[in-house]
Design an enzyme around this catalytic site. Structure first.
Site, PDB file in Angstrom:
ATOM      1  N   GLU A 100       1.583   0.513   3.484  1.00 55.57           N
ATOM      2  CA  GLU A 100       1.078   0.221   4.843  1.00 55.57           C
ATOM      3  C   GLU A 100       1.258  -1.256   5.197  1.00 55.57           C
ATOM      4  OE1 GLU A 100      -0.730   0.384   2.187  1.00 55.57           O
ATOM      5  OE2 GLU A 100      -2.492  -0.922   2.318  1.00 55.57           O
ATOM      6  N   CYS A 108      -3.124   1.724  -4.397  1.00 55.90           N
ATOM      7  CA  CYS A 108      -3.797   0.614  -5.078  1.00 55.90           C
ATOM      8  C   CYS A 108      -5.156   1.070  -5.630  1.00 55.90           C
ATOM      9  CB  CYS A 108      -3.902  -0.584  -4.140  1.00 55.90           C
ATOM     10  SG  CYS A 108      -4.233  -2.119  -5.006  1.00 55.90           S
ATOM     11  N   HIS A 152       1.649  -1.343  -1.767  1.00 56.65           N
ATOM     12  CA  HIS A 152       0.991  -1.028  -0.487  1.00 56.65           C
ATOM     13  C   HIS A 152       2.033  -0.712   0.585  1.00 56.65           C
ATOM     14  CE1 HIS A 152      -3.299  -2.209  -1.063  1.00 56.65           C
ATOM     15  NE2 HIS A 152      -2.822  -2.988  -2.013  1.00 56.65           N
TER      16      HIS A 152
END
Lengths: 790, 259
Positions: free
Chosen positions: B211, B77, B209
């Protein structure tokens, strides 16, 4: 209080021996909103004329916003705030309840809830952003890490007389929320959005923040009592002080006047989420130091009333005093007067009271390790004064004492008795025929501002940051997150309050807000464990408004007691924090609808059991809980079809509501519910439509309104806003489901089934009432809100 | 910064040892690490363009040197925006900024968007962050950005993305068919690119993302395809919820690459 003197050269406000007119003129010349009787009361307390600085401090501390002078008595009278799971009730910046024990460590949940209405109306972007900024500080300063925020938003009619302004405010507010909140890195779990013409000139922006802290690491705002004996320094941390937000608390305690907007703008603070994020990291480091030494500190955010409010409250709470040198305060503008310095509401600041043995280490953390002065011009941590044992609050400026008052006198506030007169409601029930074509009416209904999907707003919020999110805004009635790493505990949160109910009956408006918030939390499978409320009303000086306020409190209190905590009969779901926002009215003098906004915080032991609202499997059974009654007063149906309010507002049948809420929680915990959605604004038909439109696959529904008992006409069965639930149950679980319902005295109605084709079918026996393609419904429903914001 | 803690947790879950490196520490310590993640969030208030100022930071300069020596570097990002602004991806002409991440713009929606998308990995062996993904596998992942539209003026870059597989993740429909249409391509990105890598595959800039999708518990249950089904089937089973989510594969890939 004791008499305490000022230095002779300090300018004072003359109260003694002058006429009321002269007192008023003196107050006006300083821009103060204190009333003349209040100024005279101040003279009696001080036994001398106040200095300009003192008058300014009392102006803020005695504002409705800071002192709760009209509301305190009633809040104490009606709201249950105590329960065994409460660690800290209303009174400080945030409320705290027990959360869980994980690996031998006890964790607690910190919640805060307040309004930022006037600033958001005047400067929507900055106002709404600062709303988030302020509320997260309230949670940070309890020693907690902020893990989620939510917003409850109320805007005017986007198609009404004031539509341009309404849309500008709505878009600006949403923008402020996402631009600030996302940059701060705290997940936004949604909240809610309502449109009503009573907000045309005064929007409501309520913000809720949630944090987590180990029980042993909770910090209090109060300076520890040790500070009376040991040397404690007062440290100011953060942005350099400027004039922004000066008078913000008083601004929030008066009616908005568009002529004064130019002046009011300076009362709106300027937020900086990037600096806030660094401050949050530095605070964590500072707290680690404090805990490793086993020391006690005072830690408070600077909000309304700035340095004066924060530091006086910190020391007064322990019966102590302070001496502060205002020349030590880092300034953005060296020409600021002491009144402004002491009361400015400059954002991104905290106050600390730390033992002087660690002061230099604390300063080093902020100024060197985290380099505040490098991150933001003029930002830093500095010692501005000392805690004193004599109880006096002394401010020095230019070598003189410009304030010398017992700290407790500043914070003990005042109270006023307000007159209350029953507000007459002249609404009647309409006589009407149902729409000729229910299907095409429903398609129009789905686009309307209050029925359409909230996703166009929620998709601007970063609901994922932090990685803790389990259920997202719009996927269920409540957002769910996993607050403690490695633990299975889930927290569910929802915020509610339908303005049209309160217009007809403020009592039921309050009770319904509580019931709906609890239902929403139950819908994901969590047990309501605490509530917060923000009470948004017009001027308390208007007797009808004050009546509405009192009635609303009764409704909230009754409902919070009646739907007691599951497993703890008779123990209320406590209201642990909140705020009162009066003077919500515009130029026309028309107050906003009585607007209690209630947030509910629910816990579940195992978040893997959480259910969402989307349909799961073809062939499932759809059950209705809750009778459909002739309760369409304030309904979206009346508003959209007939443009009227009606009279029969929904009521909360407390015993039945409690049984249903507790049954739903138990059924979800038992794993026998596939999806669940509550019935509220929009009625049963919108509940079914949302469950269908939320599912990604090609599932639909086929339901029969004849299955519903009672004499109600079919359209009223579909649109009645009597409380209830719709649950999807796999056929294999039907027997267990019905048995569990029996144990709770709940009688579920089998409405129909989930089908394997994307169609929305509602029948009355063999007569089709609605037959629509879900694709067409979804396309309209998802676009509706965009039309209202553009 | 902002996403450093959850990124660290995700790396640890893949068996890696991960440290958070504060912006004002001594950059010479960086050479002791085997790989670098520039996490999501914001840097320098996103002034000028997201990532533009951070790209000139001493840390990034140091990391650029280490990238040249083949160390794996992932930008997520805002981290992706930094790598693009620093010219590390696609890196066809060293030292040149060849791409930009423009404001989201599609027929369906413009502006900031937080939602889940589907991405497809066609040639996993090409990068350090996809080598544990099956060829053609579809991974649902969340995005949350205002400026995620990969753009370029260079026809050479367009060719490299299309022909050399330098866009390792492509936005697609739930069935894996790559699409340029909203909502499948959520931001109007060139060639439906959700990520762009360097030619050698050790540096990658990705907008989704991973994660936030490292555990099954994080996946929404309404997602189409096998991951949504897995989430629905895991209801009530906390142990299964704590198993790997689709995003874990990115960190597992790095672990495999390093060992």
């Amino acid at each position: 209080m004791r008499e305490s003197s000022l230095d002779s050269e300090v300018k004072t406000l003359r109260i003694e021996g002058v006429s009321d007119e002269e007192v008023r003129a003196g107050l006006d010349s300083l821009g103060l909103r204190l009333t003349v009787p209040e100024a005279r009361r101040l003279f009696e307390l001080l036994k001398r004329n106040p200095s300009r600085v003192e008058a300014t401090i009392f102006d803020i501390m005695w504002s409705e916003h800071c002192s709760y002078k009209s509301s305190k008595r009633l809040l104490q009278k009606y709201l249950p705030t105590e329960a065994p799971n409460v660690l800290l009730g209303p009174g400080e910046d945030a409320g705290i309840i027990e959360l869980c024990t994980h690996e031998g460590e006890r964790y607690s949940l910190v919640v805060a809830h307040e309004s930022h209405n006037h600033p958001s109306q005047v400067l929507p972007f900055e106002g709404a952003a600062t709303g988030i900024g302020g509320i997260v500080r309230d949670v940070y300063c309890m020693g907690a890490d902020v893990v989620a925020v939510m917003d409850a938003l109320r805007f005017g009619d986007p198609d009404g007389a004031n539509k341009n302004k309404v849309r500008e405010v709505a878009s600006g507010v949403v923008s402020g929320i996402w631009q600030y909140g996302n940059a701060l890195g705290v997940a936004n779990l949604g909240g809610d959005v309502h449109f009503d013409s009573s907000y045309d000139e005064n929007c409501l922006v309520n913000v809720i923040a949630i944090g987590v802290v180990k029980e042993g690491e909770i910090e209090r705002s109060a300076v520890p009592e040790e500070a009376g004996m040991e040397d404690y320094d007062l440290v100011l941390v953060g942005k350099p002080t400027d004039a922004s937000g000066f008078g913000g608390a008083s601004f929030a305690s008066d009616v908005l006047d568009s002529q004064e907007w130019g002046e009011s703008r300076s009362a709106v603070q300027v937020p900086d989420p990037f600096l806030k994020r660094i401050l949050a990291e530095a605070n964590k480091r500072m707290l680690t130091l404090v805990h490793s030494r086993g020391l006690k500190i005072g830690f408070k955010d600077l909000g309304a009333g700035g340095i004066a409010c924060a530091t006086s409250e910190m020391v007064a709470a322990s019966g102590l005093g302070a001496t502060i040198d205002l020349e030590k305060v880092p300034l953005d503008d060296p020409s600021l007067s002491p009144e402004v310095i002491v009361c400015s509401e400059t954002q991104e600041r905290f106050a600390l009271a730390v033992p002087s043995s660690i002061t230099s280490q604390v300063l080093r953390i902020y100024n060197e390790e985290y380099e505040l002065p490098f991150i933001y011009h003029g930002a830093r941590a500095v010692v501005i004064g000392k805690v004193t044992g004599d109880g006096n609050y002394v401010l020095q400026w230019g070598g003189s004492r410009v304030c010398n008052v017992e700290a407790r006198t500043i914070t003990s506030g005042i109270s006023v008795e307000r007159r209350s007169v029953e507000a007459q409601v002249s609404e009647t029930e309409p006589e009407f025929s149902p729409p000729q074509n229910m299907g095409s009416f429903l398609l129009e209904f789905l686009v309307s501002p209050n029925a359409s999907s909230r996703r166009p707003v929620f998709s601007f919020y970063d609901c994922e940051v932090g990685g803790r999110t389990v259920v997202r805004p719009g996927d269920a009635d409540a957002g769910v997150f996993a607050p403690v790493d490695g633990s299975g505990v889930g927290v569910a949160v929802a915020a509610d309050g339908v303005p049209s109910y309160g217009k007809i009956s403020p009592y039921w408006g309050g009770a319904l807000a509580v019931a709906e918030a609890m239902r929403n939390v139950a819908c994901v499978g969590a047990t309501p464990r605490a509530l917060s409320d923000c009470l948004n009303f017009g001027s308390p000086e208007v007797p009808e408004v004050f009546y509405q306020f009192e009635e609303t409190l009764k409704g909230i209190g009754d409902c919070a007691r009646a739907i007691w905590q599951k497993g703890l009969p008779g123990v209320p779901v406590p209201i642990v924090t909140g705020n009162v926002s009066f003077y919500n009215e515009g130029d026309s003098g028309r107050a906003v609808a009585p607007s209690p906004i209630v947030a509910c915080f629910g816990l579940m032991e195992d978040y893997s059991k959480a259910v969402t609202m989307s349909l799961k499997e073809s062939g499932s059974l759809l059950f209705l809980l809750g009778a459909r009654l002739n309760e369409l007063g304030g309904s979206l149906y009346f508003q959209e079809l007939l443009n009227c309010l009606g009279k029969n507002v929904p009521r909360v049948r407390f015993d039945e509501e409690r049984s249903a809420v507790h049954f739903v929680i138990e059924a979800i915990d038992g794993g026998i519910v596939a999806s669940c959605h509550d019935i509220s604004a929009g009625g049963l038909v919108l509940t079914l439509a949302e469950m269908s439109m939320a599912s990604a696959g090609s599932l639909g529904v086929d339901v029969d309104v004849l299955a519903i008992d009672g004499p109600l006409r079919y359209d009223k069965k579909l649109f009645s806003e009597s409380s209830g639930f719709v649950l999807e149950v796999f056929p294999s679980e039907e027997e267990k489901f019905r048995a569990a319902a029996g144990q709770h005295n709940v009688r579920p109605t089998l409405l129909g089934v989930v089908t394997g084709e994307p169609a929305f079918r509602v029948r009355e026996g063999s007569r089709p009432l609605i037959e629509l393609s879900l694709g067409e419904m979804r396309a309209r429903w998802e676009k509706g809100l965009e039309n209202s914001l553009a | 910064m902002n996403c450093e803690y959850e990124t660290q947790r995700a790396l640890i879950s893949s068996g890696l040892d991960a440290r958070i490196f504060r912006w004002n520490l001594d950059v010479s310590e960086l050479s002791g690490f085997d790989a670098f993640i520039l996490p999501g969030g914001f840097s320098y208030q996103d002034r000028i363009r997201a990532g533009a100022i951070a790209a000139k930071d001493a840390i990034v300069e140091e990391i650029a040197g280490l990238a040249g020596r083949g160390k794996p570097i992932l930008g997520i990002c805002n981290g992706a925006q930094v790598l693009v602004e620093a010219g590390l991806v696609p890196g066809l002409s060293p030292g040149q900024v060849e791409m930009a991440l423009g404001p989201n713009r599609t027929d369906g929606r413009s502006g900031y968007l937080c939602t889940w998308v589907h991405t497809r990995v066609s040639e996993p062996h090409r990068t350090a962050f996809t080598c544990a993904v099956e060829p053609g596998e579809v991974l649902p992942l969340p995005i949350a950005h205002a400026e995620g539209r990969f753009l370029t003026l260079s026809s050479e870059v367009v060719r490299a993305l299309r022909e050399e597989g330098m866009a390792p993740f492509l936005y697609c429909k739930p069935d894996g068919v790559v699409s340029d249409e909203y909502p499948w391509n959520p931001n109007g990105s060139l060639s439906s690119a959700a990520a762009v890598s360097s030619r050698s595959g050790n540096v990658m800039a990705m907008m989704p993302h991973p994660e936030r999708a490292a555990w099954l518990s994080q996946v929404p249950d309404r997602i189409e395809g096998p991951w949504g089904r897995a989430k629905r089937e895991a209801k009530g089973n906390l142990l299964r919820m704590k198993e790997a989510g689709p995003g874990r594969k990115i960190f597992d890939s790095l672990k495999r690459f390093l060992s």
